[in-house]
Design an enzyme around this catalytic site. Structure first.
Site, short mmCIF file in Angstrom:
data_model
loop_
_atom_site.label_atom_id
_atom_site.label_comp_id
_atom_site.label_asym_id
_atom_site.label_seq_id
_atom_site.Cartn_x
_atom_site.Cartn_y
_atom_site.Cartn_z
N LYS A 267 37.32 45.22 72.04
CA LYS A 267 36.23 45.58 72.95
C LYS A 267 35.68 44.33 73.62
O LYS A 267 35.83 43.22 73.13
CB LYS A 267 35.10 46.29 72.18
CG LYS A 267 35.46 47.69 71.74
CD LYS A 267 34.25 48.40 71.19
CE LYS A 267 34.58 49.84 70.89
NZ LYS A 267 33.39 50.58 70.46
N ARG B 10 23.88 61.53 65.33
CA ARG B 10 23.01 62.05 66.39
C ARG B 10 23.29 63.52 66.66
O ARG B 10 22.39 64.27 67.00
CB ARG B 10 23.21 61.26 67.68
CG ARG B 10 22.74 59.83 67.61
CD ARG B 10 23.16 59.10 68.83
NE ARG B 10 24.63 59.05 68.84
CZ ARG B 10 25.36 58.28 69.60
NH1 ARG B 10 24.80 57.50 70.47
NH2 ARG B 10 26.67 58.29 69.52
N SER C 126 23.74 52.79 72.45
CA SER C 126 23.83 51.50 73.11
C SER C 126 24.45 51.65 74.49
O SER C 126 24.09 50.94 75.44
CB SER C 126 24.67 50.53 72.26
OG SER C 126 24.02 50.23 71.06
#
Length: 162
Positions: free
Chosen positions: A41, A90, A128
């Site tokens: 990443k 979440r 994020s």
């Protein structure tokens, strides 16, 4: 002594992450917040910057240690002598993915359990990625991250664009 590990990219750390960290710190004798250094990443913040931000945000929690790792989480958890992995959820879609990882980790090392904590409702939408998207357009991120990090995040986009 129960040591738990809460892994993530924390790029950047959000109020949702802080919620999970504070709640986890109450459940474990020691909580290791472990930043994944994923070379595949391209993070906004370096690992060093993320460690610094998390140390600043968690300095009121005496049983929290900030570290980083690369490789498999289950191997790092064993190295850190953690018996619990904490994962925040979440939504249902998070659970499906996290369950597969937890089951795989359990097969690799049956001495380490995964505990899922649902994010407090006021942060259930937050990630994020959302913070970075809003910040990249100069939007207001003050409801997503601690005030002391807002300028740092905007500064990253000023440096990238200019």
């Amino acid at each position: 002594m129960k040591r738990a590990i809460y892994p993530g990219s924390f790029d950047p750390v959000t109020f949702g992450h802080i919620d999970i960290i504070e709640r986890s710190a109450k459940m474990a004798d020691e909580l290791v917040v472990a930043i994944l250094n994923n070379s595949a990443k391209n993070p906004l913040f370096s690992v060093k910057e993320r460690v610094s931000m998390l140390e600043e945000i968690t300095n009121h929690l005496p049983n929290v240690e900030i570290t980083y790792f690369d490789g498999l989480l289950i191997d790092y958890a064993k190295k850190m002598e953690a018996s619990i992995i904490i994962r925040g959820l979440r939504a249902v879609t998070d659970f499906e993915y996290e369950l597969q990882i937890a089951q795989t980790n359990r097969i690799i090392n049956s001495h380490i359990d995964t505990i899922f904590l649902t994010t407090s409702l006021e942060y259930a939408y937050l990630s994020s990625t959302i913070v970075k998207e809003v910040a990249s357009y100069g939007g207001d991120i003050s409801n997503f991250v601690p005030e002391k990090l807002v300028h740092r995040i905007y500064q990253k986009y000023t440096n990238v664009q200019g």
